[in-house]
Structures are given as C-alpha cells and as structure tokens.
Design an enzyme around this catalytic site. Structure first.
Site, PDB file in Angstrom:
ATOM      1  N   SER A  56      93.066  41.062  52.922  1.00 53.43           N
ATOM      2  CA  SER A  56      92.968  42.207  52.389  1.00 53.43           C
ATOM      3  C   SER A  56      94.702  41.974  51.693  1.00 53.43           C
ATOM      4  CB  SER A  56      93.520  43.300  53.410  1.00 53.43           C
ATOM      5  OG  SER A  56      92.144  43.812  54.025  1.00 53.43           O
ATOM      6  N   LYS A  90      89.814  48.761  49.680  1.00 54.49           N
ATOM      7  CA  LYS A  90      90.544  48.536  50.760  1.00 54.49           C
ATOM      8  C   LYS A  90      91.549  49.159  51.107  1.00 54.49           C
ATOM      9  CE  LYS A  90      90.775  46.865  55.130  1.00 54.49           C
ATOM     10  NZ  LYS A  90      91.024  45.402  55.358  1.00 54.49           N
ATOM     11  N   LYS A 131     101.810  45.810  56.381  1.00 54.14           N
ATOM     12  CA  LYS A 131     101.675  44.787  54.986  1.00 54.14           C
ATOM     13  C   LYS A 131     100.816  45.769  54.103  1.00 54.14           C
ATOM     14  CE  LYS A 131      98.321  42.059  54.782  1.00 54.14           C
ATOM     15  NZ  LYS A 131      96.873  42.342  54.576  1.00 54.14           N
TER      16      LYS A 131
END
Length: 348
Positions: free
Chosen positions: A152, A227, A295
C-alpha cells in the site's frame, strides 16, 4: 512518459481459481500469437508450465514475507506455483521453504528466473528500494516479467514506478489488498488492481491463488487510490466501533449480546465482526499494525488535499491514530485505536 491510457474497467468479477484457457482471456502460459503483447512475451522467453485442469503454473517470486506476504506466498505454493521468497529476516524464508517454497539470498536472486514478481513491503520508499538500483527488480528480472505490487503506497509513486517498469521492459500492476492477516491466510483477500487490462488478465491465475474479490479499477495508480479509500473507511469504522463499545461498557450493558444484535442490523460490518471481540478482550495482537494504518492515513489526507477533497472525519481519525502510534502502540493491531478512546474517556 506519455502513453495511451488503457480502457478503464469499472468492475471485474472474481473467477474460479481453477480455470480453462478458452475464451478471450489471456492466460499466463498461453501468450497470443499476434499483437504487440504477444511479440513482447515471445521475445521474453516467457514459458511457465501448464498445470492440470487448465490453470497455468508460473515461477513466482515474493519479496516481503511479513504478516501478509508469507501466507500469500504459502497459498501460491498450495495452488501449484513454483514460489521463491526473499525477506530481510531468514526465519520467514525458512518458513516458506518448510511449506514447499524456495528461498533466495537477494532480490536479484529471487527475481532472475521469475515469470511473476509480487512485492509486499511497508511503504513507498521500500518499494522503490526493491525495484531500483543494480540489485533491484528492474535490473535483474527478465524482459516481460509481470510485476504485481501488493504493497500500500502513494498513488503517484505507483504511477511513476509503473512508467519506470515499462521503460525497463517490465509489466506492472499496482494491486494492494484488503482483508488483513486472516484474509491472507484464507486466500480471501480483496484485491484492487491498477494497470493495463491485458496485464490484469495475465495475472488472473496468480491473483486467484491469494484473493477472492479481484477487481480491475483502472490504469496505473488506480489500485492504490482505491486502497487509500478503503483505509479511510476502515479507520473511521474502527474509531466509531471503539466509541460504541466504550459507551456500552459505561452503562454496564452485556456487550457480547449488544454486538451480536448490532451486527445483525444496519450497524453491522466486517469491522464489527472482526474487531469487536478484540476490543472486548483487549487483545490487540496485530493482524494489521497501527503504524501501517498511520502511514496509509497520511496517504489519504495528502492525496485528498491535492484533489481539493474534504475528509473531516478522516482527518480527525488520522490524528487519533497518530497519537496512539506516538504513545508507543504502533505495533498493535489497528483495533488498538480503542485504547485511545478509553484514554480520552478516562477509562482503563
């Protein structure tokens, strides 16, 4: 690099894992006789074996054998693929070998004979480190190798690396996954894929070995954009679930019964099903670490700002996740955000 954009597919339904090679689908072991992609594959000596029942078996390299990458690699072995893994810690490589895979001594060693390379590493700089430089994927993989990045990372980085891959003769898909550790173990991941439509078709046998819901969402970078949206929804859901449980506990309600009835109504969700009991038990063994969700929320808030999209709830939850990580809880499962809710409520 300017190039024609592929036709965007709004939805691609999951196919059975054992498939024939008929119809119009491009199978990994059956490159087309004509056309530019067929020419590229023919020149690359792209020659995986064909397995029983029509499924094509490939030499697959998996870079990154962590919480998600290792069970994905094991499922690829179970599906019949030849799998070579590389990880910074040797014990993860040894585990893959014990399950029937092979171990590599470096990235270059892992990818040199691969038909397909899957990367599953934490962040954008990690992906760049894997693919770049004299020891990286681009310099050592065969021409025509299919690279599937399941990490990701930032959508703009995914797009730039896809362009770099094309220049190096590598076909690239950004294919981040959702479903956590259990989804990886069960080969039931949701996979959102960006890249060329023909490359998506070519990746089906590999993707079907690790996922259940596999959708082509557009050109390079699109998978990472979807995502990011996924991580926004999940984070907000975890936060409000934690608030609801703290509220129920404050009133002495039977929380097991409460979550059961809530799960059967409109408030029901996969987050409630998978994270509710963890919060009740105060069991935050990581399936997906808070540090990684921190993150991901940074990616969301940054990309939303660039697109002039307001994400007020997402911004608040991003700050709560950041506070939890900064307090030393980044290694916990992201359901550990519940600790922050309890702290703000003055409850243990």
């Amino acid at each position: 690099m300017d190039r024609p954009q592929p036709r965007t597919r709004l939805q691609r339904l999951h196919r059975p894992r054992i498939q024939g090679t008929g119809g119009n689908s491009l199978r990994l072991g059956h490159p087309p006789a004509r056309g530019p992609l067929g020419t590229l594959l023919a020149q690359s000596h792209y020659n995986p074996q064909t397995f029983s029942k029509g499924t094509t078996m490939s030499n697959v390299a998996v870079i990154g054998l962590g919480i998600m990458g290792l069970p994905m690699a094991i499922n690829l072995v179970k599906a019949g693929h030849t799998v070579t893994g590389f990880n910074r810690s040797q014990d993860k490589i040894d585990k893959l070998v014990s399950e029937g895979g092979k171990g590599a001594t470096s990235i270059a060693d892992a990818v040199k004979d691969a038909d397909v390379v899957i990367t599953m590493v934490p962040d954008s700089p990690d992906v760049e480190g894997v693919v770049s430089g004299p020891d990286g994927l681009f310099a050592n993989a065969k021409q025509g190798t299919l690279w599937i990045d399941a990490s990701s990372i930032r959508p703009d980085v995914a797009k730039r690396l896809a362009d770099d891959a094309k220049a190096a003769g590598i076909r690239a898909l950004d294919a981040p996954v959702s479903g956590g550790e259990q989804g990886a173990i069960d080969a039931a991941l949701s996979i959102m894929v960006g890249g060329e439509a023909a490359d998506f078709d070519a990746a089906q046998d590999v993707l079907n070995a690790v996922g259940k819901t596999i959708v082509h969402v557009g050109p390079a970078g699109s998978g990472q954009t979807v995502k990011a949206a996924n991580q926004l929804i999940v984070a907000v859901n975890i936060e409000v679930l934690g608030e609801a449980i703290a509220f129920l506990e404050a009133y002495g309600v039977d929380t097991d019964a409460a979550l059961k009835v809530l799960g059967g109504g409109l408030a029901g969700s996969k987050v409630l099903d998978q994270k509710g009991q963890k919060m009740l038990d105060r069991n935050f063994e990581p399936g997906f670490r808070l540090a990684l969700h921190h993150k991901d929320l940074g990616i969301v808030t940054s990309a939303a700002r660039e697109a002039n999209v307001a994400v007020p709830l997402g911004a608040v939850v991003a700050q709560l996740v950041a506070a939890t990580v900064n307090q030393g809880d980044g290694g916990l499962d992201h359901s550990g955000l519940f600790k922050q809710v309890l702290q703000l409520s003055g409850r243990k």
